[in-house]
Scaffold this active site. Structure first.
Site, mmCIF file in Angstrom:
data_model
loop_
_atom_site.group_PDB
_atom_site.id
_atom_site.type_symbol
_atom_site.label_atom_id
_atom_site.label_comp_id
_atom_site.label_asym_id
_atom_site.label_seq_id
_atom_site.Cartn_x
_atom_site.Cartn_y
_atom_site.Cartn_z
ATOM 1 N N LYS A 175 57.756 62.232 53.760
ATOM 2 C CA LYS A 175 57.878 61.464 55.253
ATOM 3 C C LYS A 175 58.840 61.928 56.145
ATOM 4 O O LYS A 175 59.912 62.622 55.644
ATOM 5 C CB LYS A 175 58.149 60.060 54.685
ATOM 6 C CG LYS A 175 58.647 59.138 55.987
ATOM 7 C CD LYS A 175 59.020 57.782 55.469
ATOM 8 C CE LYS A 175 59.944 56.992 56.486
ATOM 9 N NZ LYS A 175 60.354 55.622 56.038
ATOM 10 N N GLU A 220 68.918 46.542 60.574
ATOM 11 C CA GLU A 220 69.052 47.221 59.204
ATOM 12 C C GLU A 220 70.216 47.162 58.616
ATOM 13 O O GLU A 220 71.244 47.892 59.284
ATOM 14 C CB GLU A 220 68.243 48.495 59.187
ATOM 15 C CG GLU A 220 68.082 49.148 58.038
ATOM 16 C CD GLU A 220 66.899 50.046 57.730
ATOM 17 O OE1 GLU A 220 66.824 50.584 56.799
ATOM 18 O OE2 GLU A 220 66.084 49.945 58.891
#
Length: 417
Positions: A175, A220
């Site tokens: 990723k 976040e």
């Protein structure tokens, strides 16, 4: 004034105060201002008793421990989370590939609220007065705002996404999180207090930050340490809410069943859990994510909790966690190399830790997302950032649209959306 802690100890005083109202109203138009607020709780910080510029969080942790040991603190509310002297910081995403330094600031005056408790802390020469500072000047809306473009056009960035997808499908990396930027200019210097106030109003459930020219509203939380407990919120896997006529519940169901988004999320959760494990006596990692809805997007979300070793500060935990797979990729070293080679962008302090730590090592560090940066040498310009996690099933056009959705909070705050 920047105090020389090597020659004299610093005294700090924390007192309980009546509810001061919206904390952001105390931010002045000039000087060093910091803020970290969510749902009306947190603090604003004024002035600068000390400042440390560095390339690493580890060096900042050592510096703050030394400073903390030289502060004599008188408090009316000892032990209350977040009260007392703090260091507020903003760190670069990748110091090896950035021309900018990270910064840790010790404010002179802190005005805070948590639950029903409100307080003020004063340090150094500022500690003599028990009165609240005057409210700041009237906010200034941006005038003549216009787009200047970014490091890459949309089609160029899509081609980079396609290149990364090819690398992933050849098993060269799992990723990679790619970012893009957008620069805007105004006729006058940008009033970050105005931008910050708009973010607070539009995105109250996020952690709104304002530190040394960095401003944003991030969903976040990289890490919170409160006493012996540690928490980290992992967000990865996103769907925009700008799809006309589509029920958000349908979008949430699709997101929770999307193999592409679930795979992206699992990489991020695994990276955070592995990084926290050496510092925790026990940990809880939920087996499946929930869906977090924000005004502009929905994310897959997992809250990881643990019991932390007593000698591990929030800043040291942030150093261990950054960069997670949610903002970098997996494996980290390969993803960093690919980002540096293909992205054509100095992320500066975008996607780096932003937050605070107190003298006991407690604190909160978020990830500097959904934000932008104004630099001292170009006060009329702001650089916005947005990113997307690229995995094997990623579609370049869809990833470009995702970054567009992530630009929305700052565009709204600047009056462009």
């Amino acid at each position: 004034m920047i105090l020389d802690f090597g020659r004299a100890r610093l005294r700090a005083t924390t007192v309980a105060i009546p509810d001061p109202g919206p904390l952001e109203q105390y931010l002045p138009d000039t000087g060093t201002n910091c803020a970290f607020l969510r749902r009306g709780e947190g603090f604003v910080a004024l002035g600068q008793a000390a400042r440390f510029e560095t390339d690493t969080l580890d060096a900042a942790d050592v510096w703050w421990e030394e400073i903390s040991n030289q502060i004599d603190h008188d408090s009316e509310m000892p032990g209350e989370f977040g009260t007392g002297p703090l260091a507020v910081g903003s760190f670069t995403f990748d110091p090896d590939r950035s021309e900018e330094h990270s910064v840790l600031i010790v404010p002179e005056v802190i005005i805070g609220r948590r639950g029903d408790i409100c307080w003020m802390t004063r340090l150094g020469d500022a500690r003599g007065s028990a009165a609240l500072p005057a409210r700041g000047e009237a906010l200034r809306s941006p005038v003549g705002i216009r787009e200047l473009g970014g490091a890459m056009s949309g089609p160029q960035w899509e081609r980079i996404v396609a290149d990364v997808v090819s690398l992933i499908r050849r098993d060269e990396v799992d990723k990679v999180v790619l970012a893009r930027d957008l620069r805007l200019a105004c006729d006058d210097p940008i009033d970050l207090r105005h931008v910050y106030a708009r973010l607070l109003a539009g995105y109250p459930t996020t952690w709104a930050y304002l530190v040394d020219g960095m401003v944003g509203a991030t969903p976040e939380l990289l890490v919170r340490r409160q006493g012996g407990l540690v928490t980290s919120r992992v967000l990865a896997g996103t769907v925009g809410l700008q799809t006309d006529g589509v029920d958000p519940l349908v979008l949430a169901t699709e997101l929770s069943r999307s193999s592409k988004d679930i795979a992206e999320h699992e990489f991020a959760v695994e990276s955070v859990a592995k990084a926290l494990e050496p510092y925790c006596k026990a940990m809880n990692v939920p087996e499946s994510p929930s869906v977090l809805r924000l005004p502009n997007v929905m994310h897959l979300a997992t809250d990881i909790t643990g019991v932390v070793n007593h000698d591990t500060s929030a800043l040291l935990l942030a150093a261990a966690l950054h960069p997670s797979a949610a903002v970098c990729g997996t494996p980290t070293h390969l993803a960093l190399d690919i980002i540096g080679e293909l992205e054509s962008l100095d992320r500066s302090r975008y996607a780096g830790p932003v937050g605070w730590v107190d003298t006991d090592g407690d604190g909160e560090w978020a990830i500097a997302l959904r934000g932008g940066q104004v630099r001292p040498d170009t006060p009329n310009e702001i650089q916005l950032f947005a990113g997307a996690g690229i995995v094997a099933d990623s579609d370049p056009a869809a990833e470009l649209a995702e970054t567009g959705a992530k630009f929305v909070p700052m565009m709204q705050a600047l009056g462009l959306a």
